[in-house]
Motif scaffolding. Structure first.
Motif, PDB file in Angstrom:
ATOM      1  N   GLN A 249      25.628  53.531  37.203  1.00  0.00           N
ATOM      2  CA  GLN A 249      25.656  51.611  37.493  1.00  0.00           C
ATOM      3  C   GLN A 249      26.059  51.859  38.976  1.00  0.00           C
ATOM      4  OE1 GLN A 249      28.272  49.593  34.141  1.00  0.00           O
ATOM      5  NE2 GLN A 249      28.484  51.352  33.465  1.00  0.00           N
ATOM      6  N   PRO A 250      25.728  52.610  38.821  1.00  0.00           N
ATOM      7  CA  PRO A 250      27.068  52.859  40.916  1.00  0.00           C
ATOM      8  C   PRO A 250      26.904  50.713  41.215  1.00  0.00           C
ATOM      9  CG  PRO A 250      24.996  53.424  41.791  1.00  0.00           C
ATOM     10  CD  PRO A 250      24.370  53.827  39.786  1.00  0.00           C
ATOM     11  N   ASP A 251      26.145  50.247  41.314  1.00  0.00           N
ATOM     12  CA  ASP A 251      26.360  48.754  42.073  1.00  0.00           C
ATOM     13  C   ASP A 251      27.288  48.231  41.218  1.00  0.00           C
ATOM     14  OD1 ASP A 251      23.507  50.302  43.674  1.00  0.00           O
ATOM     15  OD2 ASP A 251      22.198  49.509  42.811  1.00  0.00           O
ATOM     16  N   THR A 252      27.388  48.368  40.183  1.00  0.00           N
ATOM     17  CA  THR A 252      28.157  47.511  39.638  1.00  0.00           C
ATOM     18  C   THR A 252      29.603  48.007  40.131  1.00  0.00           C
ATOM     19  OG1 THR A 252      26.422  47.216  37.609  1.00  0.00           O
ATOM     20  CG2 THR A 252      29.479  46.825  37.246  1.00  0.00           C
ATOM     21  N   ILE A 253      30.079  49.537  39.605  1.00  0.00           N
ATOM     22  CA  ILE A 253      31.541  49.892  40.561  1.00  0.00           C
ATOM     23  C   ILE A 253      31.377  49.340  41.757  1.00  0.00           C
ATOM     24  CG2 ILE A 253      32.869  51.971  41.278  1.00  0.00           C
ATOM     25  CD1 ILE A 253      31.714  51.212  37.762  1.00  0.00           C
ATOM     26  N   ALA A 254      30.519  49.431  42.881  1.00  0.00           N
ATOM     27  CA  ALA A 254      31.007  48.927  43.699  1.00  0.00           C
ATOM     28  C   ALA A 254      31.278  47.502  44.000  1.00  0.00           C
ATOM     29  CB  ALA A 254      29.722  49.464  44.899  1.00  0.00           C
ATOM     30  N   ALA A 255      30.812  46.648  43.237  1.00  0.00           N
ATOM     31  CA  ALA A 255      30.441  45.320  43.457  1.00  0.00           C
ATOM     32  C   ALA A 255      31.909  45.102  42.908  1.00  0.00           C
ATOM     33  CB  ALA A 255      30.118  44.302  42.419  1.00  0.00           C
ATOM     34  N   TYR A 256      32.405  46.462  41.339  1.00  0.00           N
ATOM     35  CA  TYR A 256      33.810  45.890  40.875  1.00  0.00           C
ATOM     36  C   TYR A 256      34.791  45.946  42.240  1.00  0.00           C
ATOM     37  CZ  TYR A 256      38.050  47.221  38.501  1.00  0.00           C
ATOM     38  OH  TYR A 256      38.984  47.134  38.396  1.00  0.00           O
ATOM     39  N   GLU A 257      34.822  47.371  43.236  1.00  0.00           N
ATOM     40  CA  GLU A 257      35.407  47.361  43.828  1.00  0.00           C
ATOM     41  C   GLU A 257      35.568  46.403  44.551  1.00  0.00           C
ATOM     42  OE1 GLU A 257      35.816  51.438  45.117  1.00  0.00           O
ATOM     43  OE2 GLU A 257      35.681  52.170  43.194  1.00  0.00           O
ATOM     44  N   HIS A 258      34.876  45.801  45.604  1.00  0.00           N
ATOM     45  CA  HIS A 258      34.606  44.545  46.167  1.00  0.00           C
ATOM     46  C   HIS A 258      35.653  43.179  45.987  1.00  0.00           C
ATOM     47  CE1 HIS A 258      32.994  41.989  49.120  1.00  0.00           C
ATOM     48  NE2 HIS A 258      32.567  41.321  48.963  1.00  0.00           N
ATOM     49  N   PHE A 259      35.133  43.211  44.434  1.00  0.00           N
ATOM     50  CA  PHE A 259      36.150  42.074  44.040  1.00  0.00           C
ATOM     51  C   PHE A 259      37.745  42.114  44.123  1.00  0.00           C
ATOM     52  CE2 PHE A 259      37.645  40.328  39.522  1.00  0.00           C
ATOM     53  CZ  PHE A 259      37.546  39.203  39.516  1.00  0.00           C
ATOM     54  N   CYS A 260      38.133  43.484  44.002  1.00  0.00           N
ATOM     55  CA  CYS A 260      39.042  43.688  43.581  1.00  0.00           C
ATOM     56  C   CYS A 260      39.477  43.776  45.045  1.00  0.00           C
ATOM     57  CB  CYS A 260      39.491  45.679  43.069  1.00  0.00           C
ATOM     58  SG  CYS A 260      38.672  45.257  41.409  1.00  0.00           S
ATOM     59  N   ALA A 261      38.747  44.242  45.790  1.00  0.00           N
ATOM     60  CA  ALA A 261      39.197  43.560  47.291  1.00  0.00           C
ATOM     61  C   ALA A 261      39.771  42.723  47.901  1.00  0.00           C
ATOM     62  CB  ALA A 261      38.515  44.068  48.410  1.00  0.00           C
ATOM     63  N   GLU A 262      38.111  41.680  47.522  1.00  0.00           N
ATOM     64  CA  GLU A 262      38.646  39.873  47.483  1.00  0.00           C
ATOM     65  C   GLU A 262      39.746  39.362  46.960  1.00  0.00           C
ATOM     66  OE1 GLU A 262      34.934  38.569  46.352  1.00  0.00           O
ATOM     67  OE2 GLU A 262      34.093  38.322  48.109  1.00  0.00           O
ATOM     68  N   ILE A 263      40.724  40.222  45.527  1.00  0.00           N
ATOM     69  CA  ILE A 263      41.230  39.398  45.052  1.00  0.00           C
ATOM     70  C   ILE A 263      42.565  40.231  45.471  1.00  0.00           C
ATOM     71  CG2 ILE A 263      40.088  38.492  43.680  1.00  0.00           C
ATOM     72  CD1 ILE A 263      42.267  40.429  41.256  1.00  0.00           C
ATOM     73  N   ASP A 264      42.973  41.103  46.436  1.00  0.00           N
ATOM     74  CA  ASP A 264      44.139  41.800  46.964  1.00  0.00           C
ATOM     75  C   ASP A 264      44.480  42.147  45.831  1.00  0.00           C
ATOM     76  OD1 ASP A 264      45.657  43.201  48.922  1.00  0.00           O
ATOM     77  OD2 ASP A 264      47.176  41.000  49.559  1.00  0.00           O
ATOM     78  N   ARG A 265      44.043  43.124  45.293  1.00  0.00           N
ATOM     79  CA  ARG A 265      44.139  43.634  44.232  1.00  0.00           C
ATOM     80  C   ARG A 265      44.215  45.470  43.866  1.00  0.00           C
ATOM     81  NH1 ARG A 265      46.064  40.671  39.024  1.00  0.00           N
ATOM     82  NH2 ARG A 265      47.246  42.266  38.201  1.00  0.00           N
ATOM     83  N   SER A 266      44.707  46.076  43.516  1.00  0.00           N
ATOM     84  CA  SER A 266      43.624  47.508  43.440  1.00  0.00           C
ATOM     85  C   SER A 266      42.632  47.119  42.630  1.00  0.00           C
ATOM     86  CB  SER A 266      44.666  48.531  42.989  1.00  0.00           C
ATOM     87  OG  SER A 266      45.296  48.939  41.906  1.00  0.00           O
ATOM     88  N   PRO A 267      41.640  47.870  42.177  1.00  0.00           N
ATOM     89  CA  PRO A 267      41.180  48.361  40.996  1.00  0.00           C
ATOM     90  C   PRO A 267      41.458  49.173  39.773  1.00  0.00           C
ATOM     91  CG  PRO A 267      39.946  49.272  42.665  1.00  0.00           C
ATOM     92  CD  PRO A 267      41.143  48.835  43.356  1.00  0.00           C
ATOM     93  N   ALA A 268      42.775  49.789  39.626  1.00  0.00           N
ATOM     94  CA  ALA A 268      43.400  50.029  38.675  1.00  0.00           C
ATOM     95  C   ALA A 268      44.193  49.497  38.276  1.00  0.00           C
ATOM     96  CB  ALA A 268      44.198  51.405  38.914  1.00  0.00           C
ATOM     97  N   GLU A 269      44.953  48.549  39.092  1.00  0.00           N
ATOM     98  CA  GLU A 269      45.699  47.188  38.388  1.00  0.00           C
ATOM     99  C   GLU A 269      44.910  45.941  37.654  1.00  0.00           C
ATOM    100  OE1 GLU A 269      48.421  43.888  41.089  1.00  0.00           O
ATOM    101  OE2 GLU A 269      48.094  45.715  41.473  1.00  0.00           O
ATOM    102  N   VAL A 270      43.913  45.574  38.272  1.00  0.00           N
ATOM    103  CA  VAL A 270      42.914  44.955  36.970  1.00  0.00           C
ATOM    104  C   VAL A 270      41.919  45.485  36.599  1.00  0.00           C
ATOM    105  CG1 VAL A 270      40.361  43.433  37.732  1.00  0.00           C
ATOM    106  CG2 VAL A 270      42.007  44.036  39.864  1.00  0.00           C
ATOM    107  N   ALA A 271      42.066  46.444  36.287  1.00  0.00           N
ATOM    108  CA  ALA A 271      41.172  46.902  35.254  1.00  0.00           C
ATOM    109  C   ALA A 271      42.217  46.886  34.042  1.00  0.00           C
ATOM    110  CB  ALA A 271      40.748  48.352  35.457  1.00  0.00           C
ATOM    111  N   LEU A 272      43.726  47.635  34.405  1.00  0.00           N
ATOM    112  CA  LEU A 272      44.696  47.634  33.126  1.00  0.00           C
ATOM    113  C   LEU A 272      44.984  46.137  33.273  1.00  0.00           C
ATOM    114  CD1 LEU A 272      47.095  49.962  34.812  1.00  0.00           C
ATOM    115  CD2 LEU A 272      45.853  50.429  32.546  1.00  0.00           C
ATOM    116  N   ALA A 273      45.211  45.358  34.186  1.00  0.00           N
ATOM    117  CA  ALA A 273      45.286  43.570  33.843  1.00  0.00           C
ATOM    118  C   ALA A 273      44.409  43.269  32.745  1.00  0.00           C
ATOM    119  CB  ALA A 273      45.673  42.627  34.871  1.00  0.00           C
TER     120      ALA A 273
END
Length: 333
Positions: A249-273
């Motif tokens: 699922q490369p497209d999903t992970i790319a969209a996820y990282e884009h979403f995290c950038a939009e809310i100005d939080r790191s991907p690791a922080e979002v996944a943990l939260a």
């Protein structure tokens, strides 16, 4: 919610209080050398983390038991044993000898004695079966655990990597013996791996069993793997479980990282939260390599995702079926 309520929770139906962020030690001995491991342990306790999780096989790239030895030397050099809720595991083979693995009474007792020596402590707060052993009956396993509890060498018993039905079967066997049974279940659970929502977490909730989550970042997949790969800074993210999921699922992970950038939080922080806020989850076990990783995790704990942000994550990583527990997740509406 007070800071104490956000940072600590009871271990299921027990009276034991554990930090909602736990320090996992699977990287100790390989990706984290001993001086760095001791700094992480010190920093974790200074930040209020009291749950330290390990296993007797950790450190296997050097030798099995190496991680427990590292933790034991740290415990021996600090006067803080009472500040730590120490968890380890038993069941996976330690050698090629036929009785040096599994959940026989003989092996559990011998393995506990060996862990106590390596950890340089008189007791283990949470002794977890590393995975169910279908070749051993529950009564034999519980007999071993009852003996260790009676001797004062173990305080609570936990399971890990169990199916919902195994958690239920094991707990019912403990109930018949008038024994406390499982205080916790440790499972793989994150945005990519949501199957525990079907039966395992509902079973744990029904029995008052704490849920401890390992690999909340799916071995680094949810920590910004694509950005790190572009920068050449990835240590673990493109290996093993993460690499397989990324290929699917490369497209999903790319969209996820884009979403995290939009809310100005790191991907690791979002996944943990996301994971720490899920119903039934008691604690999330971190696998940090630096003290900054620990500090980042506290931001995830202290700054919950909004309902809108959680809805967006559900769109990117849909729950199984209709969502929620079985059988409603798959029966027709």
């Amino acid at each position: 919610m007070t800071s104490a309520e956000r940072h600590y929770a009871r271990l299921g139906r027990t009276g034991l209080t554990v930090s909602r962020l736990g320090l996992g030690t699977v990287n100790f001995g390989d990706r984290v050398d001993e001086p760095a491991a001791h700094r992480l342990l010190d920093h974790a306790l200074d930040r209020g983390i009291n749950l330290i999780d390990t296993a007797n096989i950790y450190g296997w790239r050097i030798h099995k038991g190496h991680t427990e030895e590292m933790i034991g030397r740290w415990l021996d050099s600090r006067a803080r044993r009472d500040d730590v809720v120490l968890a380890t595991k038993v069941g996976l083979p330690m050698t090629d000898r036929p009785n040096d693995g599994g959940l026989s009474l003989r092996h559990i007792v011998a393995a506990c004695e060996a862990s106590l020596r390596r950890l340089r402590t008189e007791w283990i707060d949470l002794y977890q079966i590393h995975k169910p052993d279908r070749g051993v009956g529950w009564d034999e396993m519980w007999q071993a655990m009852e003996l260790l509890v009676a001797q004062g060498k173990v305080r609570y018993v936990g399971s890990s990597n169990a199916a919902g039905w195994q958690l239920a079967a094991g707990q019912e066997a403990a109930n018949r013996r008038h024994f406390l049974g499982f205080a916790s279940e440790q499972c793989l659970y994150n945005l990519v791996t949501r199957y525990p929502e079907l039966e395992l977490i509902p079973a744990a909730q029904a029995y008052g069993t704490a849920v401890l989550v390992w690999s909340p970042l799916h071995s680094g997949l949810l920590s910004g793997v694509l950005r790190k790969s572009r920068e050449g800074s990835s240590v673990k993210s493109a290996q093993g479980r993460a690499a397989s999921a990324l290929a699917q699922q490369p497209d999903t992970i790319a969209a996820y990282e884009h979403f995290c950038a939009e809310i100005d939080r790191s991907p690791a922080e979002v996944a943990l939260a996301w994971t720490i806020a899920r119903p039934g989850v008691t604690a999330v076990l971190l696998g940090p390599r630096t003290v900054d990783h620990i500090d980042d995790a506290f931001r995830a704990l202290d700054q919950p995702l909004s309902d809108t942000e959680q809805d967006e994550l559900d769109k990117l990583f849909p729950p199984l079926g209709h969502g929620g527990p079985a059988p409603d997740a798959w029966i027709s509406r």
